[in-house]
Design a protein around this motif. Sequence first.
Motif, PDB file in Angstrom:
ATOM      1  N   ASN A  19      50.193  12.540  47.079  1.00  0.00           N
ATOM      2  CA  ASN A  19      50.036  13.998  47.004  1.00  0.00           C
ATOM      3  C   ASN A  19      48.915  14.516  47.883  1.00  0.00           C
ATOM      4  O   ASN A  19      47.885  13.851  48.026  1.00  0.00           O
ATOM      5  N   SER A  30      53.802  16.488  48.680  1.00  0.00           N
ATOM      6  CA  SER A  30      53.905  16.420  47.217  1.00  0.00           C
ATOM      7  C   SER A  30      54.850  15.326  46.744  1.00  0.00           C
ATOM      8  O   SER A  30      55.428  15.431  45.665  1.00  0.00           O
ATOM      9  N   PRO A  46      54.734  21.641  43.832  1.00  0.00           N
ATOM     10  CA  PRO A  46      55.251  20.839  44.958  1.00  0.00           C
ATOM     11  C   PRO A  46      56.287  21.538  45.830  1.00  0.00           C
ATOM     12  O   PRO A  46      57.332  20.981  46.124  1.00  0.00           O
TER      13      PRO A  46
END
Lengths: 422, 422, 445, 445
Positions: free
Chosen positions: A60, C103, C97
């Motif tokens: 992420n 993400s 995301p």
Amino acid sequence: MADTIFDKSRPNRRATAQRVDDDAVEGLLPRNQLRGSPPLLPEVSELQAVRHFTNLARKNFSIDTHFYPLGSCTMKYNPRGVHRAAMQDGFLKRHPLTPSSHSQGVLGCLYELQEILQDVTGTSEVCLAPMAGAQGELTGALMIKAYHADHNDDERDEIIVPTAAHGTNPATASMAGLIAKEVEVDSEGDVDLDSLKRVVGRKTAGVMLTNPSTCAVFERRIQAISDIVHDAGGLLYYDGANLNAILGRARPGDMQFDVLHLNLHKTFATPHGGGGPGAGPVGANERLAPYLPTPMVMKSDQGYQWLEQTERPKSIGRLSAFMGNVGILLRAYAYSLMLGGNGLCRVSEYATLNANYLMKRLSDAGFHPAYPDRRATHEFAISLRREAKETGVTAMDFAKRLLDYGFHAPTTYFPLLIPECF
Amino acid sequence: MADTIFDKSRPNRRATAQRVDDDAVEGLLPRNQLRGSPPLLPEVSELQAVRHFTNLARKNFSIDTHFYPLGSCTMKYNPRGVHRAAMQDGFLKRHPLTPSSHSQGVLGCLYELQEILQDVTGTSEVCLAPMAGAQGELTGALMIKAYHADHNDDERDEIIVPTAAHGTNPATASMAGLIAKEVEVDSEGDVDLDSLKRVVGRKTAGVMLTNPSTCAVFERRIQAISDIVHDAGGLLYYDGANLNAILGRARPGDMQFDVLHLNLHKTFATPHGGGGPGAGPVGANERLAPYLPTPMVMKSDQGYQWLEQTERPKSIGRLSAFMGNVGILLRAYAYSLMLGGNGLCRVSEYATLNANYLMKRLSDAGFHPAYPDRRATHEFAISLRREAKETGVTAMDFAKRLLDYGFHAPTTYFPLLIPECF
Amino acid sequence: MPFIPHTHADTESMLTTLGIESINDLFDEIPADIQCDGLPDLRDGISEMAMQRHMSEKAHIDETGICFLGAGCYDHYIPAAVWDLTSRGEFLTAYTPYQAEASQGTLQLVYEFQTMLASLTAMDVANASVYDGASALAEAILMAVRINRKSKSRRVMVPSTLHPTYLATVESIVSHQGISVESLPAEDGVTPMLKAKLDNAVAVVLQQPNFFGLLEDADTLTEHAHAAGALVIGVVNPMTLALLKPPGEWGDNGADIVCGDGQPLGIPMASGGPSFGFLCTRMAHVRQLPGRIAGRTQDKDGNDGFVLTLQAREQHIRRAKATSNICTNQGLLVTAATIYMTLLGRQGLKEVATACVRNTHQLVDRLTTLPNIEKRFTGHYFHECVLDFPESTVELQQRMLKQGILAGHPMTGMFDEGDRAMLVCATEARTAQDIESYVQALADG
Amino acid sequence: MPFIPHTHADTESMLTTLGIESINDLFDEIPADIQCDGLPDLRDGISEMAMQRHMSEKAHIDETGICFLGAGCYDHYIPAAVWDLTSRGEFLTAYTPYQAEASQGTLQLVYEFQTMLASLTAMDVANASVYDGASALAEAILMAVRINRKSKSRRVMVPSTLHPTYLATVESIVSHQGISVESLPAEDGVTPMLKAKLDNAVAVVLQQPNFFGLLEDADTLTEHAHAAGALVIGVVNPMTLALLKPPGEWGDNGADIVCGDGQPLGIPMASGGPSFGFLCTRMAHVRQLPGRIAGRTQDKDGNDGFVLTLQAREQHIRRAKATSNICTNQGLLVTAATIYMTLLGRQGLKEVATACVRNTHQLVDRLTTLPNIEKRFTGHYFHECVLDFPESTVELQQRMLKQGILAGHPMTGMFDEGDRAMLVCATEARTAQDIESYVQALADG
Ligand SMILES: Cc1ncc(COP(=O)(O)O)c(C=O)c1O
Ligand SMILES: Cc1ncc(COP(=O)(O)O)c(C=O)c1O
């Protein structure tokens, strides 16, 4: 091939430390109520689980790892101290139905947060229950409906939103059983008053605005708008998404808004969490306060107590099984303690300074602000229309390219009325 | 250019939430004792700090992210539950000099850990104070010296270590003022008894061994070695690095070792922490127990209490300002509770199964175990001598290439007596 | 100025670049008459240290002892790894995301979560969460009305054995779309089959186990509802599904929509929130599902990847025509639940459920041997049970708290003599000794 | 079998590959007479939940109230970010950074740590830590003897104002290399200049502030020691160096070796460990420095990178001739300290130091207004001070604990009438109200 946790599972493998003595339930539950085949849950060791999710995390982008110049989302630093403060056993292990006699700690925090948010927004009462901005919006819309119903003003089923409004505004209108009416924004980013006058009328329940607007400029004619709507018998809803820009500078209550929500996951720095949770407290002026949802926290001689529907006959009611996202509220409270009144004022100053500075630097570099004659607020929009036309490189391409440099891209194509918005 | 935290610093920037009211100290401290120019500490915001160290962390391999087939280091899963258990306020906020009347919680844990380690090692007393394996070794060496001194056996200034010994063994000997004497290992990985008989004598203070040895095989003639050394008046020190291989299978005490250390950061799964901390408790049989360092924990009618030098006149004394790495000891204790006697036994079973399995698979794939006719223990060594000779690809090259595939490489070039050891 | 990195020199140079004197100048578009002069009524900021001290004091006031209270929020053990991992900056501080490339971690995790939830409930698809169980039920009802348009009805039948604040939440939210919520009466704490009542209903709600901890006859009720042309909305505690027949298998065809609260899956009680609501349905109805959905796909090189899918249902695309207004959801709690379900796994969750059943039965057995304490209902219960006491349970609650025991949920107002009834619960986290302490404290008075 | 991933099927297939019947066969090289039959005296394992319950009970017993105890371990506030980041798996569970490619995070961090420590102490180089302050001093003495070989002396002079357990640790460790540790007497709690005593000393140790919290005349002592041909070893509390003259600047040429304990830099008290010891010196002596050292270098493409450097000093290369036997150090605590120093920064650490001085002075001022409580010494003190009480301080300590106050460190045995003396300390974490509580508790008796 993506390696999901299911690809790593093997029949009968498990994280044994998480076992629980499992005497059978023979006889305690009827056979015909029992599950036949087991659910598809992972079967992995504890290390496999830890490694899998650690490595997922590492894929992420996040505030803790990257710069996120996202407009509209107010991507602040999420203080670790605040997370720690909320993650204490005393808070985490508290059951929501513990009698208030044994909940004075958390109730005290919530009560003070209500007061802080009243101050910050210029409203007379705040309810902390809504669990995100959109639920706050729904709350506001329902309160507006309830107000009109209470005044036997039954025809008002329209709510006005600017064309540039966030998608939740019209979606909320529908959920509340209202019809969203759009109003134009002029070339300088302000609401077009003529357009407003055309749509406003006796069917107008209210208007939903944020200020600074989703065009990222301050709505200068807010007084006129408020007069037009109020004169027509409508009410004003403030979408708090952009409160960060005006903390301590201008209060929605002072701008004549009747009801509003705040996004604590924006203005009060609670983490976005990869999509949530947030909290969307709603504040109202005296006119609308009786319709606020329950529960709220009140203070009496016996200490802090829950204020329930019975004490608030006009309340629109409950929005969740318990009291909304208390853990997020505690974080916002801790954050507001650390900043204080003085710190909150500085937030809007420096957010505004940064946005104007970056807008200037990008202008100097040849980019085109959507509203070149306006001040940036805590954010600004750039239009890449010219670049897209001349080179075929779109806002989407710019966004993806920024990712390559380790920057999360700005919010693109929002608001839609700005072409190739970046 | 590496971007250090200093490159990110700007004069007068700071993480303001960490401020402390700073009334001046005028008059409280004499001017000539004060610092002239400020130290070069970073000047960054809190988010800069968080992002910098988050991103530094992301550059590491670790057990939580990668497989670490390191021999000699016992790279187990470090249970998160154990970390959590030790990171409770009640433990973290305890001052080391709190009277034992108010320390029964932590003292109770330490006492029980002493007992567990006695059981696991077959020793009669354990002191938890040494802060890593090497300090445990030093403790043992000093205890051996103290024992001989106590018996007016003043000539014994030599300690025997196998050629394959870990570097800390000879280094410890020097620190203890002893002379390390090397003894050969035969082609099957066992200590060469003739070589041992040649070096052993009236100058022999003792011998330091681990079993399984650093050649990763079980020292089969341990009884003979012990007899030879003991007969010569020397003592046996067990380096606990490889205890994981024999948990519940064979106990150093039963092998006639007089004194030993354990590496809790190996056998008891406390994290390696990027280099430390560890804990190296020392256990001794009845003969050497009186020389154990202080403090230790004892149990009396008044509850648990510190056992200090005064009650242990023969003790070699203190090794640290307080009681060593208590936080690590608590983790090892929690781990041993979760595993229990049955779980600890299984550790050696499955570690041994894994190592033998991998050795077999690698053999089948054409690699050459250093001791092809021996069982692997919880680890094994491969010699890449042939590969290096035939192709010029060395153990180092194999190691680096493994990194490319996301595996931390095995311990290479150790022990040195195995050529191109992997 | 906590968290503001600007030095005086930074500010000066930025002002110079902007060609202005002071930051105040940047606010000159705000009409003077609505400007306010700071926030003088708020106290000045304090340091992290001072904040922490204050918050610790508050947190310490509320430590209340051994919890036998359930009623929609349960004291389960949460493995340490769950929140250690969930609190990693990359999960905690990531944005929604939307930018898939940035993400993949969150998207894959949500995909895994959806797979687990769909399997637990035996439904085809799950979304990435809504706010909580109560609001999930409101969304499920709105969804059912959209799906079952052909029924033309807007009557939703809700059993009176449903969690009362779920009902209240549903009423606040769905009534504004002209939906009427009608009550199905209960007999002996469960919902009897009342075919007549179901006529012309668009949907029937069924909570299993119900608010009283009792098992409803979900198979029969589902059959009746389907026969009457109504959709079935199951409200379930996901933990119980490790043992109980999943709603996807109720009756012949299973429930049509399943919702509930994810709190039992690794979420601290934390005064009731944040937790998360989940929503599952059949593939045929997926376009009516509110909230985000993560899907698995391939990039142009054929590599697997994860994205948000079917976004055309959502408010940021569909605006007034969206399936819901939900935007921010409860993502971080979904992260925790996914890690929890992974650590517990197939066998572990079953053990938790089993221990909950066993412990509650043990508690009830022990308490009902005391004089004048009786079970109110006769049916099978899971891990909650309503007991009648010989005194006001609000007062009993207070008395027990003094002895460090949170005794249960007083049922005041729930039914006749409800003020002497209490809903008790003993999860897997309660030991035999905890149960003895309860008995002892009661006896000691 | 906590943490063992093997399923029955895994084990079977591995045994088949190995061509054996059971795992037991793999242990057939262990002579039968030394094999033991499991660990029957130990209890069986318990679940994480049960372990956590047990550990919480233990932890809760020990909560002792407001801390006015220092004596080498201090109750400072630790910003939340410090341990949130330090507990990340990539720091917590990484191995020693021998494989530089796999350890750039830890290596760069250690490099930054060394830079900070060297600057705080005004020395040229710092190592990557040793065990604790006491063992650091032992290492420093061994190092001094190696450096100052030409002095041919093995007499080390240690002030009697040194922390007593530091002295004890030094004695256990260094005496085995034929080094004699001799005491420098104190006057009024500080070390007077006694030129004669320094003759023929290889090194002189100087703790600043000393164990009694007092400031020694470090400049003069350093000058005298150097004049006598002895090296100067400074023992310092790194937090105090935000205000105090750093040892590198003592006298004309500064100390030669500086050591101390890093606990005040973001390390919880945690019963005294783990903390870390640090060691700094002049570049000329770097090859005598024990422990690891991280350095900055460039790879073959010219990119910056970090590695362990000068490894030829260490046991794994030099074996019996190494500078020390240290291998595992206190790396994770160094991580915490580096993050702490970064968050506090130049100004923050100074504010902490200032508040410590001010709070302790306030405490002492308040206490000495009470009857019969007096400062034992007259010199300037930093954030600890020895007070004489009208009663046994061991008993006083117990009495105060009952009122939730950890009053200080009884000085029993430290000097005449030491049993009525106590070392008190008030860090930046003590509020004015905490100090009043102390006074009040004393008054209330
Ligand atoms: C302008 C505006 N309004 C409303 C919302 C909805 O808030 P939430 O996502 O918390 O529901 C957002 C957030 O994305 C927003 O930017
Ligand atoms: C065989 C052996 N002995 C001793 C040690 C030293 O232990 P420590 O690093 O804890 O000082 C090690 C660890 O590396 C080792 O492998």
